[in-house]
Design an enzyme around this catalytic site. Structure first.
Site, short mmCIF file in Angstrom:
data_model
loop_
_atom_site.label_atom_id
_atom_site.label_comp_id
_atom_site.label_asym_id
_atom_site.label_seq_id
_atom_site.Cartn_x
_atom_site.Cartn_y
_atom_site.Cartn_z
CG HIS A 41 4.84 -2.34 8.07
ND1 HIS A 41 4.64 -1.21 7.32
CD2 HIS A 41 3.75 -3.13 7.84
CE1 HIS A 41 3.51 -1.31 6.64
NE2 HIS A 41 2.93 -2.46 6.95
N GLY A 43 6.02 1.36 6.95
CA GLY A 43 4.96 1.99 6.16
C GLY A 43 4.01 2.75 7.08
CG HIS A 44 1.54 0.58 9.83
ND1 HIS A 44 2.01 -0.71 9.96
CD2 HIS A 44 0.29 0.46 9.29
CE1 HIS A 44 1.11 -1.57 9.54
NE2 HIS A 44 0.05 -0.90 9.11
CG ASP A 157 -4.18 -0.88 1.83
OD1 ASP A 157 -4.50 -2.07 1.70
OD2 ASP A 157 -3.24 -0.52 2.57
P1 AMP Z 1 -3.28 -1.66 7.76
O1 AMP Z 1 -2.71 -1.75 9.15
O2 AMP Z 1 -2.73 -2.69 6.83
O3 AMP Z 1 -4.78 -1.57 7.75
O4 AMP Z 1 -2.76 -0.28 7.17
C1 AMP Z 1 -2.96 0.92 7.85
C2 AMP Z 1 -2.54 2.06 6.96
O5 AMP Z 1 -1.15 1.89 6.62
C3 AMP Z 1 -3.30 2.10 5.64
O6 AMP Z 1 -3.60 3.46 5.32
C4 AMP Z 1 -2.33 1.50 4.66
O7 AMP Z 1 -2.51 1.92 3.33
C5 AMP Z 1 -1.01 2.00 5.23
N1 AMP Z 1 0.11 1.17 4.75
C6 AMP Z 1 0.21 -0.18 4.80
N2 AMP Z 1 1.37 -0.59 4.21
C7 AMP Z 1 2.00 0.54 3.77
C8 AMP Z 1 3.21 0.79 3.08
N3 AMP Z 1 4.04 -0.19 2.71
N4 AMP Z 1 3.53 2.08 2.80
C9 AMP Z 1 2.71 3.10 3.16
N5 AMP Z 1 1.55 2.93 3.82
C10 AMP Z 1 1.19 1.67 4.13
#
Ligand code: AMP
Length: 292
Positions: A41, A43-44, A157
């Site tokens: 998404h 964020g990533h 996180d």
């Molecule tokens: P994940 O795929 O959930 O393990 O997340 C991968 C990376 O994306 C981690 O460093 C998360 O902290 C970051 N991340 C997830 N959601 C967000 C968000 N809404 N905004 C910024 N970074 C995010």
């Protein structure tokens, strides 16, 4: 030269990643690395954007790491939209996408894992026993495979980011870590791969995480500095929201994750709650502006 949306390399093997990174280094590139579990998404993608600013060759990994899921958790049903992820990674300018199979990351019996210390003792660490050992072990492996100059993690996180920073420091890992701000929907909900589990009702209730954090921030701006009082103000938002079961809400240090009496503007309000059957987390700097 940065990638322009077409020439992303997809590697599924460790050898393939090493070759591609070695080629990039031979061309004089610096390596930026964004580890994810996919279901990408914005964020990533904000992490990719940041990595592209800070380095000239951007590697993203997509790996749903079994080691960080308890047997009762959502490993099997964790979303894996492989084609959409690949398209989004390509369009965001990722140069190398690493999508290993579980057998490649964990072939046979494992003798050594990274053990998280005191930062992991509460919050996500106590709600999800073993979770952070699993996270740190896979991040250490990924760092050794990719050997990046910089890595970008999300503040979403917060406890994970604090632990990865501690691991880099304590184990002298030669990588610079950047912690990027939380990306939110227009109404404040923090973007998360797990948001896609939410029903319409859940989606409305999920806003209470953000609202509680904002109430804490407002109270701090009004001059409330007692940890207990700030936490009570946040909790009262959840008490009024249907379908939300609070797991924890606390005001802590953003680096040690410890709760203490000395609240300052850099303290973080952290929250985890089950909304319907979906577990969500969020956090906010209590003295910050609306940027995060
Ligand atoms: P994940 O795929 O959930 O393990 O997340 C991968 C990376 O994306 C981690 O460093 C998360 O902290 C970051 N991340 C997830 N959601 C967000 C968000 N809404 N905004 C910024 N970074 C995010």
């Amino acid at each position: 030269m940065q990638n322009t949306a077409t020439d992303m390399v997809v590697a599924t093997t460790i050898t393939g990643v090493r070759e591609s990174v070695a080629n990039a280094r031979a061309m004089g590139s610096t390596i930026g690395f964004v580890p994810t579990m996919g279901a990408l998404h914005k964020g990533h993608l904000s992490l990719v954007e940041r990595a592209r600013k800070e380095s000239s060759f951007t590697v993203m990994s997509i790996f749903v790491n079994p080691l960080q899921f308890a047997p009762t958790e959502d490993l099997a049903k964790y979303p894996r939209p492989v084609e959409d992820d690949e398209r989004m990674a390509r369009e965001s300018g990722v140069d190398l996408l690493f999508r290993p199979a579980v057998e490649d990351m964990y072939p046979g019996k494992r003798e050594v894992t990274v053990a998280a210390g005191e930062i992991a003792s509460e919050w996500e660490g106590s709600s999800r026993p073993g979770h952070f050992d699993g996270v740190l072990t896979v991040v250490a492996k990924l760092f050794n495979i990719v050997q990046p100059d910089i890595t970008v993690f999300g503040r979403k996180d917060l406890q994970q980011a604090a632990l990865v920073a501690a691991m880099i420091h304590d184990l002298n890992m030669p990588v610079r870590m950047i912690i990027a701000p939380i990306v939110r929907e227009g109404d404040g909900l923090a973007l998360s791969s797990r948001n896609r589990y939410l029903s319409d009702d859940d989606r409305r209730s999920a806003l209470s995480l953000h609202s509680a954090l904002q109430e804490i921030r407002r109270a701090f701006a009004r001059g409330v500095t007692s940890t207990v009082e700030l936490e009570q103000i946040g909790r009262s938002v959840h008490d009024l929201t249907p379908n939300v079961r609070l797991d924890y809400l606390a005001v802590v240090s953003p680096t040690s994750l410890a709760r203490n009496d000395d609240v300052s503007k850099t303290s973080a309000a952290i929250v985890a709650a089950r909304v319907g059957s979906t577990r969500l987390i969020d956090n906010m700097t209590i003295g910050g502006d609306d940027e995060d």
